[in-house]
Design a protein around this motif. Structure first.
Motif, PDB file in Angstrom:
ATOM      1  N   GLN A  17       0.792  -1.227   0.000  1.00  0.00           N
ATOM      2  CA  GLN A  17       0.000   0.000   0.000  1.00  0.00           C
ATOM      3  C   GLN A  17       0.831   1.287   0.000  1.00  0.00           C
ATOM      4  N   THR A  18       2.139   1.177  -0.092  1.00  0.00           N
ATOM      5  CA  THR A  18       2.969   2.373  -0.024  1.00  0.00           C
ATOM      6  C   THR A  18       2.763   3.270  -1.239  1.00  0.00           C
ATOM      7  N   ASN A  19       2.976   4.559  -1.055  1.00  0.00           N
ATOM      8  CA  ASN A  19       2.887   5.505  -2.167  1.00  0.00           C
ATOM      9  C   ASN A  19       4.266   6.018  -2.575  1.00  0.00           C
ATOM     10  N   LYS A  20       5.300   5.268  -2.227  1.00  0.00           N
ATOM     11  CA  LYS A  20       6.659   5.657  -2.593  1.00  0.00           C
ATOM     12  C   LYS A  20       6.833   5.601  -4.112  1.00  0.00           C
ATOM     13  N   ARG A  21       7.815   6.352  -4.610  1.00  0.00           N
ATOM     14  CA  ARG A  21       8.154   6.307  -6.027  1.00  0.00           C
ATOM     15  C   ARG A  21       8.533   4.879  -6.404  1.00  0.00           C
ATOM     16  N   TRP A  22       8.412   4.544  -7.697  1.00  0.00           N
ATOM     17  CA  TRP A  22       8.601   3.148  -8.110  1.00  0.00           C
ATOM     18  C   TRP A  22      10.032   2.673  -7.938  1.00  0.00           C
ATOM     19  N   THR A  23      11.008   3.573  -7.918  1.00  0.00           N
ATOM     20  CA  THR A  23      12.398   3.158  -7.708  1.00  0.00           C
ATOM     21  C   THR A  23      12.707   2.920  -6.235  1.00  0.00           C
TER      22      THR A  23
END
Length: 522
Positions: free
Chosen positions: A149-155
């Motif tokens: 569920q994280t909204n971190k950038r894909w990298t």
């Protein structure tokens, strides 16, 4: 406990130019950071282990009273896999909107052919029977990803660590090669764990267990990841530049052996490696919490710490209020430690000599602060310090501000993340274990079955966990609340564990904790 030598300034410079004050790092190591969750610390640890394993040195690093480990490691970029799993929304759209398999491949490859990575994904067509098969594999890794569920950038997103080919670096996402190693989410907490494990007396056994259970490249899920890797990946690895591991101040602590013992106990269970990662994350997070509290007490001289756990009750119990006070005290323990460390400077003979310096006491005291804390304020600020006391006060203010921004949040954040603590807006935060943490504690502490009261005593002896009346008496001496409240607390835990299949009551006086995961390794 044995403290290692003072860290040389050259190492600090290599550790990161953002370090302006070497205070928390001197007590706990470089570094623990609030944006790095226990899961991300685990992934960073496994990256270090994988790299050193390739050299035959995993958890067999040399160190001693006169020097720390000199560890350099690398991490994979894994550009193709992370793009496919975390930056590939067009795949599902193509599958749903196009009927012909050949046209699906054509449309999708045309789209990904424009990606900034300059990766030709045409090799995938040879490895899958049809486009939908590729879609299902990608979806599997998306759905089982770490912190879905994280909204971190894909990298900065990660697939589950099924094996050595699932491990890669956190990157800042700049340019064709996805930039450089980012220290926000891989903040060196995993390096701290690696150093702790390496300094345990069980390091070699843990290394063998990790290699056989967690980093077995032959398991089917790791082999599935390898299908997504580009041709020649093994010969042309996209490694991040070599990284020098961080700093851990103490050569020997009981915390290191407790951490290693927990890992050995869990890794010996009859479950596949992927089923053991979550309990290991929780137990490792608990070890870090206890390490932070123990190091704080070593500076402040406070008495042995404790974790008063309230087992959820239908009505508010006195244990909840006691646990909340306990949580608040523990949360502030690191701040008390750094304040004590700064206060201790005033008692140093070198400080007294500097203050008494007739030529330039301000400069003399600034040199002491630079030597002890590597604090070098800008010249414009330093010029405003009228007295040595003003310089010290300015450093103390800077230290408290810096502490509040990041390090002060590690204990509460990690406690909640591993299921040790819970929070409610109208109440606050207190220690109350989640079901997964309870299971992890059973996995690490019950070989097969154990009498319930012995289990509670073991939790107190190993982790300082207080649940029942006997452990409360041992911890507090004089009970802070009525004994019946602790008896009810223990009874609620027993009922909860029975519902989880972890307790069997044979008679009114005999309940046993059962470890259903014990058995011959698979």
């Amino acid at each position: 406990m044995t403290d290692a030598p003072t860290l040389p300034s050259s190492h600090i410079d290599k550790s990161g130019s953002n370090i302006k004050l070497w205070l928390e790092e001197a007590i706990w190591g470089h570094r623990l950071y609030d944006d790095q969750t226990p899961w991300l610390a685990m992934l960073e640890f496994l990256n270090v282990f994988r790299s050193r394993m390739a050299l035959g040195k995993a958890l067999r690093e040399e160190y001693g009273p006169e020097r720390h480990e000199d560890i350099v490691y690398d991490m994979e970029r894994m550009r193709a896999v992370r793009y496919l799993v975390f930056n590939n929304p067009y795949m599902r759209q193509v599958e749903q909107s196009v009927v012909s398999d050949g046209e699906r491949w054509k449309r999708w490859l045309e789209h990904v052919g424009d990606n900034a990575l300059k990766v030709d994904f045409g090799y995938l067509k040879k490895r899958f029977n049809d486009f939908s098969e590729l879609c299902r594999v990608v979806e599997f890794f998306q759905e089982t990803a770490v912190q879905v569920q994280t909204n971190k950038r894909w990298t900065s997103r990660f697939i589950f660590p099924y094996g050595p080919d699932c491990l890669y670096a956190d990157l800042d996402g700049v340019g064709e090669m996805l930039g450089s190693n980012d220290r926000r989410f891989f903040a060196r907490g995993g390096e701290i764990l690696y150093l702790m494990m390496n300094r345990s007396t069980r390091a070699a056994a843990v290394a063998d267990a990790i290699r056989g259970k967690l980093l077995d490249g032959t398991n089917r899920w790791n082999r599935l990841v390898k299908v997504l890797l580009r041709d020649g990946h093994g010969q042309q690895r996209e490694q991040v530049s070599s990284v020098k591991a961080g700093y851990l101040p103490c050569i020997g602590l009981a915390d290191y052996d407790r951490l290693a013992d927990d890992w050995l106990a869990v890794l010996s269970l009859g479950l596949p490696g992927q089923g053991l990662v979550d309990p290991l994350v929780r137990l490792t997070g608990l070890s870090v919490v206890l390490y932070m509290l123990g190091r704080a007490r070593s500076v402040t001289g406070e008495s042995e710490g404790r974790l008063v756990l309230e087992i959820a009750a239908p009505r508010r119990s006195p244990i909840l209020d006691l646990s909340k006070d306990n949580f608040d005290s523990n949360r502030n323990a690191p701040l008390r430690a750094i304040e004590r460390r700064m206060l201790d400077v005033r008692g140093m003979q070198a400080w007294k000599d500097a203050v008494a310096d007739k030529h330039d006491p301000k400069q003399a005291t600034l040199k002491i602060l630079a030597a002890e804390f590597h604090w070098n304020p800008p010249q414009a600020d330093a010029a405003q310090f009228a007295t040595p006391a003003a310089a010290l006060s300015a450093m103390e203010e800077a230290a408290r501000k810096r502490h509040g921004q990041h390090f002060a949040k590690v204990l509460p954040n990690w406690s909640r993340a591993i299921g040790l603590a819970t929070a409610r807006r109208s109440v606050g935060t207190w220690y109350s274990p989640s079901d997964p943490l309870i299971k992890a504690l059973v996995m690490a502490n019950v070989p097969r079955q154990e009498e319930f009261n012995i289990f509670l005593a073991k939790l107190f002896d190993r982790y300082g966990i207080v649940i029942g009346v006997t452990e409360a008496e041992r911890s507090f001496g004089s009970l802070p609340v009525d004994a019946q409240a602790f008896r009810d607390n223990a009874e609620r835990l027993e009922h909860r564990m029975r519902a989880l299949g972890l307790v069997r009551r044979l008679s009114d006086d005999c309940a046993y904790v059962i470890n259903p995961f014990a058995g011959e390794p698979q």
